[in-house]
Design a protein around this motif. Structure first.
Motif, mmCIF file in Angstrom:
data_model
loop_
_atom_site.group_PDB
_atom_site.id
_atom_site.type_symbol
_atom_site.label_atom_id
_atom_site.label_comp_id
_atom_site.label_asym_id
_atom_site.label_seq_id
_atom_site.Cartn_x
_atom_site.Cartn_y
_atom_site.Cartn_z
ATOM 1 N N SER A 186 0.846 -1.201 0.000
ATOM 2 C CA SER A 186 0.000 0.000 0.000
ATOM 3 C C SER A 186 0.879 1.248 0.000
ATOM 4 C CB SER A 186 -0.933 -0.001 1.212
ATOM 5 O OG SER A 186 -0.209 -0.144 2.408
ATOM 6 N N ILE A 187 0.463 2.210 -0.793
ATOM 7 C CA ILE A 187 1.110 3.524 -0.847
ATOM 8 C C ILE A 187 0.017 4.575 -0.766
ATOM 9 C CG2 ILE A 187 3.167 2.752 -2.101
ATOM 10 C CD1 ILE A 187 1.925 3.839 -4.681
ATOM 11 N N VAL A 188 0.338 5.739 -0.221
ATOM 12 C CA VAL A 188 -0.700 6.753 0.033
ATOM 13 C C VAL A 188 -1.353 7.273 -1.237
ATOM 14 C CG1 VAL A 188 0.175 7.428 2.279
ATOM 15 C CG2 VAL A 188 0.988 8.621 0.239
ATOM 16 N N GLU A 189 -0.721 7.102 -2.381
ATOM 17 C CA GLU A 189 -1.352 7.515 -3.633
ATOM 18 C C GLU A 189 -2.656 6.753 -3.876
ATOM 19 O OE1 GLU A 189 1.885 7.118 -3.186
ATOM 20 O OE2 GLU A 189 2.858 8.898 -4.039
ATOM 21 N N MET A 190 -2.820 5.606 -3.228
ATOM 22 C CA MET A 190 -4.051 4.822 -3.374
ATOM 23 C C MET A 190 -5.212 5.459 -2.626
ATOM 24 S SD MET A 190 -2.380 1.082 -2.894
ATOM 25 C CE MET A 190 -1.229 0.402 -4.102
ATOM 26 N N ASN A 191 -4.933 6.335 -1.673
ATOM 27 C CA ASN A 191 -5.941 7.072 -0.906
ATOM 28 C C ASN A 191 -5.315 8.377 -0.432
ATOM 29 O OD1 ASN A 191 -7.531 6.698 2.329
ATOM 30 N ND2 ASN A 191 -8.302 7.781 0.556
ATOM 31 N N PRO A 192 -5.149 9.342 -1.353
ATOM 32 C CA PRO A 192 -4.399 10.554 -1.021
ATOM 33 C C PRO A 192 -5.071 11.486 -0.023
ATOM 34 C CG PRO A 192 -5.305 10.697 -3.237
ATOM 35 C CD PRO A 192 -5.558 9.310 -2.757
ATOM 36 N N ILE A 193 -6.389 11.406 0.112
ATOM 37 C CA ILE A 193 -7.106 12.321 1.014
ATOM 38 C C ILE A 193 -7.958 11.490 1.963
ATOM 39 C CG2 ILE A 193 -8.759 14.216 1.168
ATOM 40 C CD1 ILE A 193 -7.900 14.759 -1.862
ATOM 41 N N LEU A 194 -7.693 11.641 3.241
ATOM 42 C CA LEU A 194 -8.446 10.925 4.269
ATOM 43 C C LEU A 194 -9.013 11.949 5.238
ATOM 44 C CD1 LEU A 194 -9.284 8.298 5.747
ATOM 45 C CD2 LEU A 194 -7.046 8.363 6.885
ATOM 46 N N LEU A 195 -10.312 11.883 5.443
ATOM 47 C CA LEU A 195 -10.987 12.735 6.427
ATOM 48 C C LEU A 195 -11.388 11.851 7.596
ATOM 49 C CD1 LEU A 195 -13.251 14.796 4.023
ATOM 50 C CD2 LEU A 195 -11.295 15.650 5.299
ATOM 51 N N LYS A 196 -10.886 12.176 8.768
ATOM 52 C CA LYS A 196 -11.189 11.411 9.972
ATOM 53 C C LYS A 196 -12.121 12.244 10.847
ATOM 54 C CE LYS A 196 -7.675 9.312 11.817
ATOM 55 N NZ LYS A 196 -6.325 9.110 12.405
ATOM 56 N N PRO A 197 -13.408 11.884 10.882
ATOM 57 C CA PRO A 197 -14.373 12.666 11.652
ATOM 58 C C PRO A 197 -13.979 12.768 13.121
ATOM 59 C CG PRO A 197 -15.483 11.040 10.284
ATOM 60 C CD PRO A 197 -14.016 10.736 10.225
ATOM 61 N N GLU A 198 -14.133 13.988 13.661
ATOM 62 C CA GLU A 198 -13.845 14.234 15.076
ATOM 63 C C GLU A 198 -15.109 14.615 15.838
ATOM 64 O OE1 GLU A 198 -9.304 15.862 14.923
ATOM 65 O OE2 GLU A 198 -10.887 17.350 14.753
ATOM 66 N N ALA A 199 -15.961 15.372 15.206
ATOM 67 C CA ALA A 199 -17.211 15.828 15.804
ATOM 68 C C ALA A 199 -18.133 16.218 14.654
ATOM 69 C CB ALA A 199 -16.951 17.031 16.714
ATOM 70 N N ASP A 200 -19.354 16.596 14.986
ATOM 71 C CA ASP A 200 -20.264 17.028 13.919
ATOM 72 C C ASP A 200 -19.622 18.144 13.108
ATOM 73 O OD1 ASP A 200 -22.184 15.236 14.651
ATOM 74 O OD2 ASP A 200 -23.414 16.678 15.746
ATOM 75 N N HIS A 201 -19.560 17.942 11.796
ATOM 76 C CA HIS A 201 -19.065 18.948 10.853
ATOM 77 C C HIS A 201 -17.602 19.328 11.075
ATOM 78 C CE1 HIS A 201 -23.237 19.301 9.674
ATOM 79 N NE2 HIS A 201 -23.559 19.542 10.931
ATOM 80 N N ARG A 202 -16.802 18.441 11.642
ATOM 81 C CA ARG A 202 -15.386 18.711 11.872
ATOM 82 C C ARG A 202 -14.594 17.418 11.688
ATOM 83 N NH1 ARG A 202 -12.786 22.753 13.298
ATOM 84 N NH2 ARG A 202 -10.761 22.669 14.256
ATOM 85 N N SER A 203 -13.459 17.514 10.982
ATOM 86 C CA SER A 203 -12.624 16.344 10.718
ATOM 87 C C SER A 203 -11.155 16.698 10.750
ATOM 88 C CB SER A 203 -12.928 15.771 9.325
ATOM 89 O OG SER A 203 -14.233 15.280 9.244
ATOM 90 N N GLN A 204 -10.341 15.673 11.003
ATOM 91 C CA GLN A 204 -8.903 15.810 10.788
ATOM 92 C C GLN A 204 -8.666 15.506 9.312
ATOM 93 O OE1 GLN A 204 -6.305 12.750 12.321
ATOM 94 N NE2 GLN A 204 -4.556 14.144 12.327
ATOM 95 N N LEU A 205 -7.886 16.335 8.664
ATOM 96 C CA LEU A 205 -7.550 16.153 7.253
ATOM 97 C C LEU A 205 -6.165 15.524 7.166
ATOM 98 C CD1 LEU A 205 -8.049 16.684 4.198
ATOM 99 C CD2 LEU A 205 -7.061 18.967 4.565
ATOM 100 N N VAL A 206 -6.084 14.388 6.471
ATOM 101 C CA VAL A 206 -4.818 13.712 6.238
ATOM 102 C C VAL A 206 -4.589 13.736 4.730
ATOM 103 C CG1 VAL A 206 -3.537 11.551 6.478
ATOM 104 C CG2 VAL A 206 -5.180 12.232 8.251
ATOM 105 N N VAL A 207 -3.479 14.347 4.309
ATOM 106 C CA VAL A 207 -3.172 14.477 2.883
ATOM 107 C C VAL A 207 -1.859 13.758 2.601
ATOM 108 C CG1 VAL A 207 -2.710 16.092 0.991
ATOM 109 C CG2 VAL A 207 -4.396 16.681 2.740
#
Length: 156
Positions: free
Chosen positions: A71-92
């Protein structure tokens, strides 16, 4: 020669797209094609770590395993990890890129579209087949304007 692409879309979330992509990755690999999964943006708390220590969606890690490739991150370049309603950690590209409200995410769309297309170009140059997974449903026209996971041009 660039890769061939297969895109899997569905009628909504949780309708089996991920399982189908996993199966296609295994089938193409068994047929002798160097195969990679791709989901440009994933919204999930189910993350895993790539061999080089970066983070991406666990589903794409499993799909890569089914394809018999690392696995390499190019397979999933953008990951949003929900933290609360309408808020997420952005992983790029496997690295934390801040925490943001859903409205703030919209302002980053153009830059993230470039990240996504660059990752897809990388996969296209390294694999024979790329199996792309959409998110939700392309029939959800209320989401189409801001989505970066369906067929679109960067100007829409």
């Amino acid at each position: 020669m660039p890769a061939k692409f297969v895109m899997v879309q569905g009628t909504g979330s949780s309708v089996g797209k991920s399982v189908f992509v996993t199966a296609l990755c295994r089938i193409f690999a068994q047929d002798g094609y160097r195969t990679a999964p791709f989901k440009s943006q994933n919204i999930s708390l189910n993350a895993g770590v790539t061999p080089d220590g970066r983070e991406m969606g666990r589903t794409q890690i499993v799909q890569a395993e089914a394809a018999g490739v690392a696995s390499i991150v190019e397979m999933n370049p953008i990951l949003l990890k929900p933290e609360a309603d309408h808020r997420s950690q952005l992983v790029v590209m496997g690295r934390p890129a801040g925490n943001l409200a859903s409205k703030a995410y919209a302002s980053r769309r153009t830059r993230l579209w470039g990240t996504s297309t660059s990752a897809l170009d990388t996969l296209s140059s390294q694999y024979d087949v790329v199996v792309e997974e959409g998110a939700g449903s392309p029939a959800e026209i209320n989401l189409r304007k801001g989505a970066i996971v369906f067929m679109r041009s960067p100007s829409t």
